[in-house]
Design a protein around this motif. Sequence first.
Motif, PDB file in Angstrom:
ATOM      1  N   LYS A   1       5.383   3.413   1.813  1.00 31.72           N
ATOM      2  CA  LYS A   1       4.822   2.099   1.471  1.00 31.72           C
ATOM      3  C   LYS A   1       4.621   1.276   2.736  1.00 31.72           C
ATOM      4  CE  LYS A   1       7.263  -1.422   0.659  1.00 31.72           C
ATOM      5  NZ  LYS A   1       7.669  -2.643   1.374  1.00 31.72           N
TER       6      LYS A   1
ATOM      7  N   VAL B   1       0.912   5.333   0.155  1.00 33.90           N
ATOM      8  CA  VAL B   1       0.130   6.547   0.430  1.00 33.90           C
ATOM      9  C   VAL B   1       0.987   7.729  -0.018  1.00 33.90           C
ATOM     10  CG1 VAL B   1      -1.084   7.922   2.168  1.00 33.90           C
ATOM     11  CG2 VAL B   1      -0.918   5.442   2.448  1.00 33.90           C
TER      12      VAL B   1
ATOM     13  N   SER C   1      -4.783  12.997   0.029  1.00 30.58           N
ATOM     14  CA  SER C   1      -3.860  11.863   0.017  1.00 30.58           C
ATOM     15  C   SER C   1      -4.388  10.797  -0.941  1.00 30.58           C
ATOM     16  CB  SER C   1      -3.720  11.275   1.409  1.00 30.58           C
ATOM     17  OG  SER C   1      -3.298  12.275   2.303  1.00 30.58           O
TER      18      SER C   1
ATOM     19  N   ASN D   1      -0.891   7.654   7.998  1.00 35.06           N
ATOM     20  CA  ASN D   1      -0.444   8.837   7.258  1.00 35.06           C
ATOM     21  C   ASN D   1      -0.680  10.111   8.066  1.00 35.06           C
ATOM     22  OD1 ASN D   1       0.497  10.327   4.965  1.00 35.06           O
ATOM     23  ND2 ASN D   1      -1.643  10.796   4.474  1.00 35.06           N
TER      24      ASN D   1
ATOM     25  N   MET E   1      -6.874   0.168   4.102  1.00 36.34           N
ATOM     26  CA  MET E   1      -6.991   1.568   3.673  1.00 36.34           C
ATOM     27  C   MET E   1      -7.165   2.488   4.867  1.00 36.34           C
ATOM     28  SD  MET E   1      -7.944   2.307   0.050  1.00 36.34           S
ATOM     29  CE  MET E   1      -8.974   3.622   0.318  1.00 36.34           C
TER      30      MET E   1
ATOM     31  N   ASP F   1       5.625  10.471   0.707  1.00 37.19           N
ATOM     32  CA  ASP F   1       4.899   9.229   0.438  1.00 37.19           C
ATOM     33  C   ASP F   1       5.551   8.103   1.221  1.00 37.19           C
ATOM     34  OD1 ASP F   1       7.171   8.371  -1.039  1.00 37.19           O
ATOM     35  OD2 ASP F   1       6.353   9.142  -2.897  1.00 37.19           O
TER      36      ASP F   1
ATOM     37  N   VAL G   1      -4.162   6.784  -2.156  1.00 34.89           N
ATOM     38  CA  VAL G   1      -3.733   5.435  -1.772  1.00 34.89           C
ATOM     39  C   VAL G   1      -3.647   4.583  -3.037  1.00 34.89           C
ATOM     40  CG1 VAL G   1      -4.308   3.390  -0.401  1.00 34.89           C
ATOM     41  CG2 VAL G   1      -4.880   5.659   0.473  1.00 34.89           C
ATOM     42  N   GLU G   2      -2.539   3.889  -3.201  1.00 40.55           N
ATOM     43  CA  GLU G   2      -2.358   3.000  -4.363  1.00 40.55           C
ATOM     44  C   GLU G   2      -2.033   1.589  -3.872  1.00 40.55           C
ATOM     45  OE1 GLU G   2      -0.164   6.319  -7.261  1.00 40.55           O
ATOM     46  OE2 GLU G   2       1.013   4.764  -6.286  1.00 40.55           O
TER      47      GLU G   2
ATOM     48  N   ILE H   1       0.867  -1.187   0.000  1.00 44.15           N
ATOM     49  CA  ILE H   1       0.000   0.000   0.000  1.00 44.15           C
ATOM     50  C   ILE H   1       0.894   1.224   0.000  1.00 44.15           C
ATOM     51  CG2 ILE H   1      -1.826   1.221   1.252  1.00 44.15           C
ATOM     52  CD1 ILE H   1      -3.035  -1.316   1.493  1.00 44.15           C
TER      53      ILE H   1
ATOM     54  N   SER I   1      -4.014   2.706   6.881  1.00 44.64           N
ATOM     55  CA  SER I   1      -2.975   3.452   6.154  1.00 44.64           C
ATOM     56  C   SER I   1      -3.209   4.958   6.249  1.00 44.64           C
ATOM     57  CB  SER I   1      -2.943   3.039   4.679  1.00 44.64           C
ATOM     58  OG  SER I   1      -2.633   1.671   4.572  1.00 44.64           O
ATOM     59  N   LEU I   2      -4.476   5.378   6.154  1.00 45.03           N
ATOM     60  CA  LEU I   2      -4.764   6.815   6.235  1.00 45.03           C
ATOM     61  C   LEU I   2      -4.538   7.350   7.647  1.00 45.03           C
ATOM     62  CD1 LEU I   2      -7.839   6.945   3.829  1.00 45.03           C
ATOM     63  CD2 LEU I   2      -5.548   7.900   3.421  1.00 45.03           C
TER      64      LEU I   2
END
Length: 256
Positions: free
Chosen positions: A181, A97, A120, A163, A156, A179, A122-123, A95, A159-160
């Motif tokens: 990972k 961000v 932001s 972040n 997700m 960014d 997210v990938e 992931i 991760s946020l």
Amino acid sequence: MNFRMNRRRRVYEGKAKVLFEGPEPGTLVQYFKDDATAFNNQKKGTITGKGVLNNRISEYLMTKLGEIGVPTHFMKRLNMREQLIRRVEIIPIEIVVRNIVAGSLAKRLGIPEGTVLPRSIVEFYYKKDELGDPMVSDEHITAFGWANPHEIDEMMSLSLRINDYMSGLFLGIGLKLVDFKLEFGRLWDNDELHIILADEISPDNCRLWDVKTNEKMDKDRFRHDLGKVEEAYQEVARRLGILMPESVITSEGQPE
Ligand code: TMP
């Protein structure tokens, strides 16, 4: 060569870390190497002392994240290069961000590096070295069974949160979190499935820019031969307050 090191079983060896069987079932020992790779192993090198610093930096960040309620695999640091972690089943999704455009996003979409994102992003990337970790969507992830929709939601939202927390933490020491990972794992506890933060958080998998000068303080210095690579990792540790300014990190404690 260390006697104990010979006796324990190597469970997995990655590009920057080795995992050994831990002292108790359900635990592993995570050993941090000085080896560095970039562009999916095309560029290889050594960053002297990186393993020692990343061990400390990841310990610090995972401990802080644990304190705000993010479940992590980190249990305790054992020595200069090793930490005890919970054994999890790694979800094969990386992931990423992003807060500011850099790296592959700048290249792929032709957006200037340094552009601040309106929100932001997210990938997801499929963790598969042979394929160079291709970008995938949640449709691919669920269709191929790499994770289910609930697990994707959980990764997700964690991760946020990570972040938000880390952006503030780094800003407080004069660094912009451009960014990063993350990797997550599954842990079963009394038949209950938990999604927990795994791997490491360090300048190997974060982009950190100095707030005043925009100087890169992360693995991009190695990727793009910018020099002062070791110094950048040391400076991040120093600003986090986990390295005395005069400490000199050596390659002490390399495996075998
Ligand atoms: P990227 O711009 O190359 O896609 O990288 C985004 C972020 O993810 C950056 O902080 C570096 C990190 N990253 C890893 O940790 N491992 C990887 O294999 C890649 C490609 C990126």
